[in-house]
Design a protein around this motif. Structure first.
Motif, PDB file in Angstrom:
ATOM      1  N   SER A 265       0.820  -1.220   0.000  1.00  0.00           N
ATOM      2  CA  SER A 265       0.000   0.000   0.000  1.00  0.00           C
ATOM      3  C   SER A 265       0.849   1.263   0.000  1.00  0.00           C
ATOM      4  O   SER A 265       0.380   2.335  -0.376  1.00  0.00           O
ATOM      5  CB  SER A 265      -0.932  -0.006   1.223  1.00  0.00           C
ATOM      6  N   HIS A 266       2.097   1.145   0.436  1.00  0.00           N
ATOM      7  CA  HIS A 266       3.001   2.305   0.447  1.00  0.00           C
ATOM      8  C   HIS A 266       3.276   2.842  -0.963  1.00  0.00           C
ATOM      9  O   HIS A 266       3.586   4.019  -1.138  1.00  0.00           O
ATOM     10  CB  HIS A 266       4.341   1.916   1.086  1.00  0.00           C
ATOM     11  N   TYR A 267       3.164   1.972  -1.969  1.00  0.00           N
ATOM     12  CA  TYR A 267       3.619   2.340  -3.305  1.00  0.00           C
ATOM     13  C   TYR A 267       2.494   2.805  -4.228  1.00  0.00           C
ATOM     14  O   TYR A 267       2.774   3.215  -5.362  1.00  0.00           O
ATOM     15  CB  TYR A 267       4.341   1.150  -3.942  1.00  0.00           C
ATOM     16  N   GLY A 268       1.260   2.708  -3.775  1.00  0.00           N
ATOM     17  CA  GLY A 268       0.153   3.185  -4.579  1.00  0.00           C
ATOM     18  C   GLY A 268      -0.252   2.221  -5.661  1.00  0.00           C
ATOM     19  O   GLY A 268      -0.003   1.006  -5.586  1.00  0.00           O
ATOM     20  N   SER A 269      -0.826   2.790  -6.777  1.00  0.00           N
ATOM     21  CA  SER A 269      -1.307   1.935  -7.859  1.00  0.00           C
ATOM     22  C   SER A 269      -1.326   2.710  -9.174  1.00  0.00           C
ATOM     23  O   SER A 269      -1.415   3.941  -9.199  1.00  0.00           O
ATOM     24  CB  SER A 269      -2.717   1.419  -7.546  1.00  0.00           C
ATOM     25  N   SER A 300      -0.526   9.327   5.245  1.00  0.00           N
ATOM     26  CA  SER A 300      -1.865   8.869   5.641  1.00  0.00           C
ATOM     27  C   SER A 300      -2.046   8.925   7.151  1.00  0.00           C
ATOM     28  O   SER A 300      -2.811   8.148   7.723  1.00  0.00           O
ATOM     29  CB  SER A 300      -2.101   7.436   5.136  1.00  0.00           C
ATOM     30  N   GLY A 301      -1.305   9.797   7.790  1.00  0.00           N
ATOM     31  CA  GLY A 301      -1.415   9.902   9.247  1.00  0.00           C
ATOM     32  C   GLY A 301      -0.787   8.738   9.981  1.00  0.00           C
ATOM     33  O   GLY A 301      -1.096   8.514  11.154  1.00  0.00           O
ATOM     34  N   GLY A 302       0.067   7.982   9.311  1.00  0.00           N
ATOM     35  CA  GLY A 302       0.720   6.837   9.958  1.00  0.00           C
ATOM     36  C   GLY A 302      -0.117   5.572   9.933  1.00  0.00           C
ATOM     37  O   GLY A 302       0.288   4.541  10.489  1.00  0.00           O
ATOM     38  N   ARG A 303      -1.265   5.621   9.262  1.00  0.00           N
ATOM     39  CA  ARG A 303      -2.173   4.472   9.249  1.00  0.00           C
ATOM     40  C   ARG A 303      -1.529   3.270   8.556  1.00  0.00           C
ATOM     41  O   ARG A 303      -1.560   2.139   9.091  1.00  0.00           O
ATOM     42  CB  ARG A 303      -3.472   4.851   8.547  1.00  0.00           C
ATOM     43  N   THR A 304      -0.942   3.483   7.373  1.00  0.00           N
ATOM     44  CA  THR A 304      -0.352   2.380   6.622  1.00  0.00           C
ATOM     45  C   THR A 304       0.809   1.749   7.378  1.00  0.00           C
ATOM     46  O   THR A 304       0.934   0.517   7.453  1.00  0.00           O
ATOM     47  CB  THR A 304       0.122   2.867   5.237  1.00  0.00           C
ATOM     48  N   SER A 305       1.659   2.571   7.967  1.00  0.00           N
ATOM     49  CA  SER A 305       2.793   2.044   8.731  1.00  0.00           C
ATOM     50  C   SER A 305       2.323   1.229   9.926  1.00  0.00           C
ATOM     51  O   SER A 305       2.900   0.182  10.255  1.00  0.00           O
ATOM     52  CB  SER A 305       3.681   3.199   9.206  1.00  0.00           C
ATOM     53  N   ALA A 306       1.242   1.691  10.566  1.00  0.00           N
ATOM     54  CA  ALA A 306       0.691   0.961  11.713  1.00  0.00           C
ATOM     55  C   ALA A 306       0.121  -0.388  11.275  1.00  0.00           C
ATOM     56  O   ALA A 306       0.281  -1.392  11.978  1.00  0.00           O
ATOM     57  CB  ALA A 306      -0.389   1.802  12.398  1.00  0.00           C
ATOM     58  N   LEU A 307      -0.540  -0.406  10.117  1.00  0.00           N
ATOM     59  CA  LEU A 307      -1.087  -1.660   9.605  1.00  0.00           C
ATOM     60  C   LEU A 307       0.024  -2.640   9.261  1.00  0.00           C
ATOM     61  O   LEU A 307      -0.098  -3.855   9.490  1.00  0.00           O
ATOM     62  CB  LEU A 307      -1.955  -1.390   8.371  1.00  0.00           C
ATOM     63  N   VAL A 308       1.119  -2.145   8.696  1.00  0.00           N
ATOM     64  CA  VAL A 308       2.256  -2.996   8.373  1.00  0.00           C
ATOM     65  C   VAL A 308       2.850  -3.595   9.644  1.00  0.00           C
ATOM     66  O   VAL A 308       3.150  -4.799   9.713  1.00  0.00           O
ATOM     67  CB  VAL A 308       3.334  -2.192   7.607  1.00  0.00           C
ATOM     68  N   GLU A 309       3.017  -2.773  10.665  1.00  0.00           N
ATOM     69  CA  GLU A 309       3.565  -3.250  11.938  1.00  0.00           C
ATOM     70  C   GLU A 309       2.627  -4.262  12.594  1.00  0.00           C
ATOM     71  O   GLU A 309       3.073  -5.274  13.158  1.00  0.00           O
ATOM     72  CB  GLU A 309       3.796  -2.056  12.866  1.00  0.00           C
TER      73      GLU A 309
END
Length: 415
Positions: A265-269, A300-309
């Protein structure tokens, strides 16, 4: 003659229509009717729908937009002066959206949902194996309690006969009333033990009836040779075939794919967009768009990084649970195998004990009739024989229960 013929027909029909139930049929009926199994089947179907939902992200997305305004106010500049005009308006548009590439986010999600199907199937297999295990235990328990009832009945008849003999000897002056009283007391104890065995038998019949969703009567014919089982399961087979252990393996794989999907999701589409619009306001015109868009999320407010963790921690947690389950399976399997070997030795000892106790009981009873043995010796010999018979049945039941438990751990649904 007519009455004898009718009686013969009644007896013949009762034999023809006597209820029979094999262990294989009992397991099959339980699996086909139990609500828990139906629930797991629905979970498998639901998991298949999850794959379709994930795969839909790779398919074209088409939407249609319609809008009609009965009254709309338009502002028109004329010679530097703004005038207004009220009129109706409508808008018709269609949009096509097609994902081209999203750095394996969708493909990883699809693979994760496929793993979810396998998890649901393995959970279904484990549920079937556990239900089969419970049916086997109840089936075995019915056989055990029926045999125990016969042993208790014989013991009751023997105690009653000893009581009658003691009374006769008392009348002849060869024994005291204490002998008769003691045998009468043992007769009532045997009668109570028979009632307890009968109650346990009825409970086992009732429980199995609930499992297979079919009313069983007390005379149902079972496979009585089931008390003699052999173990064909080893520890390595259990560890490689156990559905519950394989569920954890699949769950780890699923969590790994979910981690890859969230990380992508970090890289988009990269997407294809096409649209067509017809608009009728004060003027009529058509417009169309065909193009490619690249969407890259910057923040994204850190949402994606939190989901990855979170996905990473979930994977580690599942790995720890798998290791724990593996240790538990090893421990239980080794313990059951040791128990089975011990029960085999116990069965051999109980058989020898039963033969010796039967001979001793016959000898003591004969000596009692001749006045060469006391009633205490008779009762002790009778109890020794009874304990040996019941102990032999119990040892066979415990051995078979351990074998059935191993079969459940392996994931066997039937014999």
């Amino acid at each position: 003659m007519l009455k004898l013929s009718l009686l013969f027909l009644v007896l013949l029909s009762s034999q023809l229509y006597s209820q029979k139930l094999s262990l294989k049929d009992a397991i099959s009926k339980a699996i086909n009717t139990h609500p828990d199994i139906k629930s797991f089947i629905l979970q498998v179907n639901s998991s298949r729908s999850g794959v379709d939902i994930a795969r839909a992200d790779y398919l074209p997305q088409v939407s249609l937009q319609l809008e009609y305004d009965p009254t709309r106010t338009y502002v028109l500049p004329v010679n530097g002066i703004f005038n207004t005009k009220d009129s109706d308006a409508y808008f018709i548009g269609a949009t096509l959206y097609q994902k081209i590439w999203d750095f394996s986010k969708t493909s990883s999600n699809i693979d994760a949902q496929k793993e979810n199907i396998e998890i649901a199937k393995l959970s279904l297999s484990d549920a079937k194996a556990y239900l089969a295990y419970k049916v086997k235990l109840q089936y075995e328990l019915i056989i055990l309690q029926r045999a125990a009832m016969k042993v208790r009945q014989k013991d009751l008849e023997a105690k009653n006969e000893l009581y009658k003999q003691a009374e006769a000897l008392v009348r002849q002056g060869m024994k005291t009333s204490a002998d008769a009283t003691r045998f009468l007391s043992s007769f009532y104890i045997a009668k109570d033990n028979l009632a307890i065995a009968k109650a346990s038998f009825d409970k086992a019949i009732n429980t199995l009836s609930i499992y297979i969703n079919e009313k069983l009567d007390s005379e149902v014919e079972l496979e009585s040779n089931n008390l003699d089982q052999s173990n064909n399961v080893d520890k390595q087979t259990i560890l490689s075939s156990s559905p519950s252990l394989r569920v954890f393996k699949k769950s780890i794989r699923k969590s790994d794919l979910e981690y890859m999907s969230v990380k992508a999701s970090h890289y988009g589409s990269l997407d294809l967009i096409a649209s067509y619009t017809h608009q009728n306001t004060l003027n009529k015109y058509d417009s169309s768009i065909v193009g490619i868009s690249l969407n890259i999320p910057l923040y994204s407010g850190g949402r994606t990084s939190a989901l990855v963790e979170q996905a990473k921690i979930n994977k580690q947690n599942l790995q720890a649970q798998y290791n724990s389950k593996l240790l538990m399976l090893k421990e239980e399997a080794e313990s059951l195998l040791i128990d089975i070997q011990r029960y085999r030795e116990t069965i051999i000892s109980k058989n020898a004990q039963l033969e010796a106790a039967a001979q001793t009981s016959m000898l003591i009873e004969a000596r009692y009739k001749e006045g060469l043995a006391t009633y205490i010796e008779v009762l002790d010999a009778s109890s020794l024989k009874l304990d040996a018979e019941l102990g032999l049945l119990s040892a066979k039941y415990e051995r078979n229960s351990a074998i059935y438990r191993l079969e459940y751990l392996e994931g066997k649904e039937n014999e």
